[in-house]
Enzyme design. Structure first.
Site, PDB file in Angstrom:
ATOM      1  N   SER A  52       0.797  -1.229   0.000  1.00 13.51           N
ATOM      2  CA  SER A  52       0.000   0.000   0.000  1.00 13.51           C
ATOM      3  C   SER A  52       0.823   1.269   0.000  1.00 13.51           C
ATOM      4  CB  SER A  52      -0.958   0.009   1.193  1.00 13.51           C
ATOM      5  OG  SER A  52      -2.081  -0.808   0.934  1.00 13.51           O
ATOM      6  N   LYS A  55       0.098   3.650  -2.765  1.00 16.91           N
ATOM      7  CA  LYS A  55      -0.919   4.705  -2.729  1.00 16.91           C
ATOM      8  C   LYS A  55      -0.309   6.095  -2.623  1.00 16.91           C
ATOM      9  CE  LYS A  55      -4.687   1.877  -0.862  1.00 16.91           C
ATOM     10  NZ  LYS A  55      -4.023   0.701  -0.253  1.00 16.91           N
ATOM     11  N   SER A 112      -6.120   3.766   4.222  1.00 15.87           N
ATOM     12  CA  SER A 112      -5.521   2.894   3.203  1.00 15.87           C
ATOM     13  C   SER A 112      -6.593   2.135   2.427  1.00 15.87           C
ATOM     14  CB  SER A 112      -4.533   1.909   3.839  1.00 15.87           C
ATOM     15  OG  SER A 112      -3.681   1.345   2.861  1.00 15.87           O
TER      16      SER A 112
END
Length: 266
Positions: A52, A55, A112
């Site tokens: 993640s 991102k 997230s």
């Protein structure tokens, strides 16, 4: 769509000293910001599954679009079936929902949320695949030589990779170019439609000076995070990846940041 950042490209060019510390992480880097001086590194230029932490690039493009006026915080985004079905962390979006773009950004940054990240991608580029190409192009413009993106979320995929050095560089760009948006990474929770979604950063409120930026975890990449903290007017950006657990990630991030700040004070 993207511009080269000549000033930022000069950052991270100072050679790292010989390693004076060890780490359990498979990949790691500590960088002083904004000088770009590398304080410590381990396999920092080795391709890794960024999970993640991906991102950060999704959000960078969202911040860029907001600044350019291509989208507004209150622009309503219709959530597709594909976005709503994104597996993993989510803000529980349903297909057909209309959500303010600013809420999607905060959901992706703080919680997230994978569904939010896909919705951002589809709104800005019509499809996640097209957005991934824009992510790769933006990375190239920013000098992220070891990065290639296949999605907006960080799910493990062929040809989806970053390096610890690239993650640190991107975190530095966000800090320098979008300080007003960077502040959201320090928020402890995100509330949407009456529900609270906790920030996954284990350093917030537990490590002096920590104020962001993004965690990640996949089976391929292990537990990782990009973190930043400021003490005595000096800031460090840390990236670690490949740790075996959430607790190990938090402990190693604290230990390495302590070591980094101690080194700066010499």
């Amino acid at each position: 769509m993207h511009r080269a950042f000549a000033v930022l490209a000069t950052l991270f060019l100072v050679a790292a000293p010989a390693a004076a510390e060890s780490t359990r992480a498979r990949q790691a880097i500590i960088v002083e910001h904004p000088s770009g001086r590398v304080v410590f590194e381990k396999a920092a230029d080795k391709a890794m599954a960024p999970s993640s932490m991906t991102k950060l690039m999704t959000l960078y493009l969202a911040f860029e679009a907001l600044k350019a006026g291509r989208v507004g915080e209150t622009t309503m985004v219709k959530v597709s079936k594909r976005a709503a079905g994104a597996r993993g962390s989510s803000m529980d979006l349903k297909a057909g929902d209309s959500v303010p773009f600013g809420d999607l950004v905060r959901g992706a940054a703080i919680a997230s949320a994978n569904d939010a990240a896909v919705a951002i991608a589809e709104h800005l580029a019509k499809s996640e695949a097209a957005f991934a190409k824009a992510m790769t192009a933006a990375g190239r413009d920013l000098g992220l030589a070891g990065s290639r993106f296949a999605n907006a979320t960080g799910h493990t995929a062929k040809n989806h990779r970053m390096t610890a050095a690239d993650v640190a560089r991107l975190a530095g760009v966000i800090l320098q170019r979008y300080p007003e948006h960077y502040r959201m990474f320090a928020e402890h929770e995100f509330r949407y439609r009456g529900r609270s979604y906790a920030n996954r950063n284990p350093l917030l409120g537990t490590y002096d000076g920590a104020d962001g930026i993004k965690t990640g975890m996949t089976a391929a990449g292990g537990y990782g995070m990009a973190a930043s903290a400021e003490r005595g007017g000096r800031r460090l950006i840390l990236v670690v990846n490949g740790l075996p657990s959430d607790d190990a990630r938090a402990a190693e991030a604290r230990r390495l940041l302590d070591w980094g700040f101690a080194r700066l004070s010499r």
